[in-house]
Design an enzyme around this catalytic site. Sequence first.
Site, PDB file in Angstrom:
ATOM      1  N   GLU A 120      45.176  28.352  37.103  1.00  0.00           N
ATOM      2  CA  GLU A 120      45.312  27.968  38.874  1.00  0.00           C
ATOM      3  C   GLU A 120      45.153  26.270  38.796  1.00  0.00           C
ATOM      4  O   GLU A 120      45.747  25.565  39.482  1.00  0.00           O
ATOM      5  CB  GLU A 120      44.678  28.664  39.622  1.00  0.00           C
ATOM      6  CG  GLU A 120      44.962  30.106  39.696  1.00  0.00           C
ATOM      7  CD  GLU A 120      43.870  31.068  40.079  1.00  0.00           C
ATOM      8  OE1 GLU A 120      42.895  30.676  40.670  1.00  0.00           O
ATOM      9  OE2 GLU A 120      44.012  32.202  39.850  1.00  0.00           O
ATOM     10  N   TYR A 175      35.619  33.085  43.696  1.00  0.00           N
ATOM     11  CA  TYR A 175      35.454  34.054  42.493  1.00  0.00           C
ATOM     12  C   TYR A 175      34.171  34.861  42.550  1.00  0.00           C
ATOM     13  O   TYR A 175      34.122  35.898  42.263  1.00  0.00           O
ATOM     14  CB  TYR A 175      35.954  33.511  41.214  1.00  0.00           C
ATOM     15  CG  TYR A 175      37.289  33.248  40.872  1.00  0.00           C
ATOM     16  CD1 TYR A 175      37.997  34.671  40.216  1.00  0.00           C
ATOM     17  CD2 TYR A 175      38.203  32.124  41.328  1.00  0.00           C
ATOM     18  CE1 TYR A 175      39.504  34.556  39.923  1.00  0.00           C
ATOM     19  CE2 TYR A 175      39.552  32.439  41.222  1.00  0.00           C
ATOM     20  CZ  TYR A 175      40.007  33.376  40.308  1.00  0.00           C
ATOM     21  OH  TYR A 175      41.465  33.185  40.355  1.00  0.00           O
TER      22      TYR A 175
END
Length: 404
Positions: free
Chosen positions: A139, A97
């Site tokens: 997730e 990310y």
Amino acid sequence: MPLSLSLQTRTIVKACLPALEAHGLDITKEMYRRLLSDENIRDLFNMSHQKTGDQPKALAFAVLAYARHIDDPSALKDMIERIAEKHVGLNILPEHYPHVGTALLGAIAHVLGDQATPEIMEAWKDAYGFLAEVLIGRERQIYQEHADSRGGWTGWRPFRITGRHEETADTTSFILQPVDGQPVMRHQPGQYLSFRLNLPGIGTERRNYSISSAPADDHYRITIRRQEEGTVSRWFHDHAGKGDVLDVSAPSGDFTLPPQVKHPLVLISAGSGITPIMSMMETLATQDSCPSVHLIHGATAPAETIFSDRLHELAAKGAFTADLFYSQVSTLPPRSQGINHHTGRLTPSWLKNHDDGQAHFYICGPAGFMTTMIQALRDQGISRERLHYELFGPAADPFLVTQA
């Protein structure tokens, strides 16, 4: 989804809406240019979607939707869930990310130039960080569910191709079984598998393919239509055979039947969109009590209808009724038990007469086909809660994104 962004951040992000509407695609193109310059990150992406421009379009729509709903991001829960499922299938991890955030913020500053004031950049840094944490949290839950499931796994697991069957001239099914001989996680009908492939002369590619079989403890079946511009689909058709070993991640996707089906079902598909629909139909056919199931499917001709023999077999057993449309024939095959044949394409006017007021619709096919079907059903007053659909590849169609 909790609301924890400051009022100042939300106000600034909303003020950027005109700039996003005008330059959103330029920003996402620049973001991917920066992101894909890192070879380790590039391998996470489907490069075919970069070539067509679908991936930057999909991200531009997603960023715009996020900005529009920044005061209440819970309105985007379906989009968030779809992204999270896709990320899990591709084994996206928290450490990826920051790379995306750096590329996105750099792209915003590059495209907006002097308009990208320190206040605007700080607001977008906060907004991205918040969304990243939401995705990472969801997730993490999905990864844990996979790890805890019987036969489940995380990461990449080697599977061997143990069977190959030509469904039509350009569509082939592959049976996959784990190399370790242990059970596999029973998928939810409608889900897909993700693959990490190292293709000679091409490099690493990642793809998703729908599971076309009912849940089982020892194997999966995927069914792939050859696309002349599709690097991976051509490889499967030209080179993949029995004995080949592939890296596979656990089943993912939110285009699924509920555990208990309580409403009549209308399954609408076209072309290879029937692959997840077939998983649903084979599953429903094994259940003792189930509401009525009606299949509406479009193909070019009877010989090009994927799973044609299996459809006729299940319909003859009373598992469902079907209307099959053929766009490129003038002579129809004889009517068979449970199946009606039609010339031409499925039209909104025909569809209008086939809603009993309670049915839930599951739709899968090319983006243009789904747009037409969903618009027709919405025009009939059918609520979004009764509409479910799968998007192959990135969500690059604005209508489908907003409907989801």
